[in-house]
Design a protein around this motif. Structure first.
Motif, short mmCIF file in Angstrom:
data_model
loop_
_atom_site.label_atom_id
_atom_site.label_comp_id
_atom_site.label_asym_id
_atom_site.label_seq_id
_atom_site.Cartn_x
_atom_site.Cartn_y
_atom_site.Cartn_z
N ALA A 158 0.84 -1.20 0.00
CA ALA A 158 0.00 0.00 0.00
C ALA A 158 0.87 1.25 0.00
N PHE A 159 1.96 1.23 0.79
CA PHE A 159 2.89 2.37 0.82
C PHE A 159 3.57 2.54 -0.54
N VAL A 165 -8.22 -11.70 -0.29
CA VAL A 165 -9.10 -10.74 0.38
C VAL A 165 -8.56 -9.32 0.29
N PHE A 166 -7.25 -9.17 0.04
CA PHE A 166 -6.69 -7.82 -0.06
C PHE A 166 -6.65 -7.31 -1.50
N LEU A 167 -7.06 -8.13 -2.46
CA LEU A 167 -7.15 -7.62 -3.83
C LEU A 167 -8.09 -6.43 -3.85
N GLY A 168 -7.65 -5.34 -4.46
CA GLY A 168 -8.42 -4.10 -4.42
C GLY A 168 -7.70 -3.02 -3.65
N VAL A 169 -6.59 -3.41 -2.97
CA VAL A 169 -5.82 -2.40 -2.24
C VAL A 169 -5.28 -1.35 -3.21
N GLU A 170 -5.15 -1.73 -4.47
CA GLU A 170 -4.67 -0.80 -5.50
C GLU A 170 -5.80 0.01 -6.12
N GLY A 171 -7.02 -0.13 -5.57
CA GLY A 171 -8.19 0.48 -6.18
C GLY A 171 -8.07 1.97 -6.43
N ALA A 172 -7.51 2.70 -5.45
CA ALA A 172 -7.39 4.15 -5.61
C ALA A 172 -6.37 4.50 -6.69
N SER A 173 -5.29 3.71 -6.79
CA SER A 173 -4.24 4.03 -7.76
C SER A 173 -4.71 3.80 -9.19
N VAL A 174 -5.64 2.87 -9.38
CA VAL A 174 -6.13 2.59 -10.73
C VAL A 174 -6.76 3.83 -11.35
N TYR A 175 -7.45 4.62 -10.52
CA TYR A 175 -8.09 5.84 -11.01
C TYR A 175 -7.43 7.09 -10.43
#
Length: 486
Positions: A70-71, A221-231
């Motif tokens: 995440a960092f 279960v942590f897939l999606g942690v990159e969600g903000a970076s995608v957009y």
């Protein structure tokens, strides 16, 4: 990820201005992306592998590793603001077009396979009252899942992409059953049962193997942690991307770890390991009675259907953006007047259909789909983490903004080592099965290069291609002769 945010990205692609996203909205995107089917399956998945001690260690490792990841996304959002679309863009910038293509394909394929887990879990849930559906892997279950799969395709094909009211219901359906489960299970926790589940050595082997066995479940279960970076390009402030990633991750991590640990205080781990999915429903039934199972099951079905819609759009968007960047064939960059990328959506639904059929031949359909989803996502994550090392240390800095710190380098190295360990934890079987998907995808890369009248492969790319094909051939051979089983 909510359908609203997906629409904002589509609107921008179509040339219309998109609403800029706030920190709160970006954080909600991260939470919404991560909270899906996986959390409802955690009690059984962990109980099959480890006791309380191993679970605590596993969550500590996973929490630290995913926090470092995440960092990494936080660092890259600030240091390389010229790169949008998250993991795909980072892999391409750091390691060339072919590995960037693999990252885009792997991320897309993991979303498609992950969508299969939704249908398996729905059918398994209904299977508790309709035995013909089994654990979601019978012929009838696959037929009904296929009907649902293509019904959603037709729904999205017509342009039904945004429904704010439905999204709000889905969000509540995701969060409320999980929080109620944690509170009730904590209240009903039996200290003697919890203590008896502490070690798990006699049941699940050495502590190292116990921890290793849970790693892919934590990735899923942590897939999606990159969600903000995608957009990231839609953020009102660029630094909010990293903040939202960390805030969303910490919130979800606390909930996921709590779901796992409190379950050990309700039933012996051997009994939890035998529960049908969603195992959270079975644990709550043991704690409070039948209404607990019904409550969790109903919330799960609403949640999973909403998550399926959002992730289908997300998967299609990855192909669409890659095609616009000329890293996928042109036909995948086509969209209707309603901003629906139909060819990309068709490919997404088709791959999910193929994997859905394969689940009939798996010993444990849900765990197979879950593990394959995690394995496919690891290469994109590993490339993103390795790119962060390049950005913060020496070659690869490119258009880096600001001076990187030693702390950022340490974080990037830890994230890279963690994702490399996850590939080891995945095991040879899943790596080979992943190659079986990756290798044929090269035809899409070749088609894109031919459309641009470019050289098909550089020497380095040719080597990578040869390795992926060799891995796929070994994987097919291993399946054919029974060396590995699904």
């Amino acid at each position: 990820m909510s359908n609203a945010e997906t629409n904002e990205a589509a609107a921008t692609t179509a040339g219309r201005p998109a609403v800029k996203l706030t920190l709160l909205t970006l954080t909600a995107m991260v939470v919404g992306s991560m909270v899906g089917a996986g959390v409802f399956s955690l009690p059984r998945r962990f109980a099959q592998e480890t006791g309380v001690a191993g679970a605590l260690i596993a969550w500590a490792i996973a929490g630290t590793g995913m926090l470092m990841l995440a960092f990494v996304f936080q660092t890259l959002a600030v240091r390389r603001p010229d790169l949008d679309a998250g993991v795909y863009a980072y892999a391409k910038a750091g390691f060339g077009e072919y590995l960037g293509f693999f990252s885009a394909f792997g991320y897309w394929a993991s979303a498609c396979v992950g969508n299969v887990t939704y249908w398996v879990l729905i059918m398994s849930t209904i299977g508790a009252i309709w035995p013909a559906l089994g654990d979601g892997d019978t012929l009838l279950a696959v037929i009904l899942s296929s009907v649902g799969l293509w019904a959603f395709f037709l729904l999205i094909r017509r342009g039904v992409k945004e429904a704010a009211a439905i999204n709000r219901i889905v969000t509540v359906a995701k969060v409320v059953p999980i929080l109620v489960f944690v509170l009730l299970a904590a209240f009903c926790l039996d200290a003697d049962v919890f203590a008896a589940n502490w070690g798990g050595a006699d049941y699940a082997g050495s502590l190292f193997n116990q921890v290793r066995g849970t790693m892919l479940a934590t990735v899923f279960v942590f897939l999606g942690v990159e969600g903000a970076s995608v957009y990231s390009r839609h953020a009102k402030r660029r630094e909010d991307v990293g903040r939202a990633t960390v805030l969303g991750f910490l919130s979800v991590f606390a909930v996921f770890a709590s779901v796992t640990i409190v379950s050990y205080g309700i039933m012996p781990m051997a009994e939890i390991a035998e529960l049908r999915q969603p195992s959270m429903a079975g644990v709550l039934e043991q704690a409070v009675g039948t209404w607990g199972k019904v409550f969790v099951s109903a919330g799960l079905i609403v949640s999973v259907l909403g998550a399926y819609l959002a992730w289908t759009l997300m998967a299609a968007e990855v192909l669409f953006v890659a095609a616009k960047d000329k890293d996928m064939p042109r036909f995948l960059g086509r969209a209707t007047s309603e901003d629906v990328p139909v060819p990309a959506l068709l490919m997404t639904t088709s791959l999910s259909q193929v994997v859905l059929v394969v689940t009939m031949f798996s010993e444990d359909a849900f765990n197979f789909a879950l593990d394959l989803t995690s394995a496919l996502s690891l290469i994109p994550f590993l490339l993103a983490a390795a790119f962060a090392v390049k950005v913060t240390f020496g070659p690869g800095r490119g258009e880096t903004v600001g001076q990187s710190t030693r702390g950022e380098l340490v974080i990037a190295v830890i994230a890279t080592l963690y994702t490399a360990f996850l590939l080891f934890a995945a095991g040879l079987k899943l790596v080979l099965v992943s190659f079986i998907l990756y290798a044929p995808a090269t035809f899409l890369f070749v088609k894109a290069r031919r459309e641009q009248n470019r050289r098909l492969f550089s020497p380095g790319e040719a080597v990578i291609c040869a390795v992926s094909i060799a891995g796929a051939l070994v994987g097919v051979l291993a399946l054919a002769v029974g060396w590995i089983e699904l």
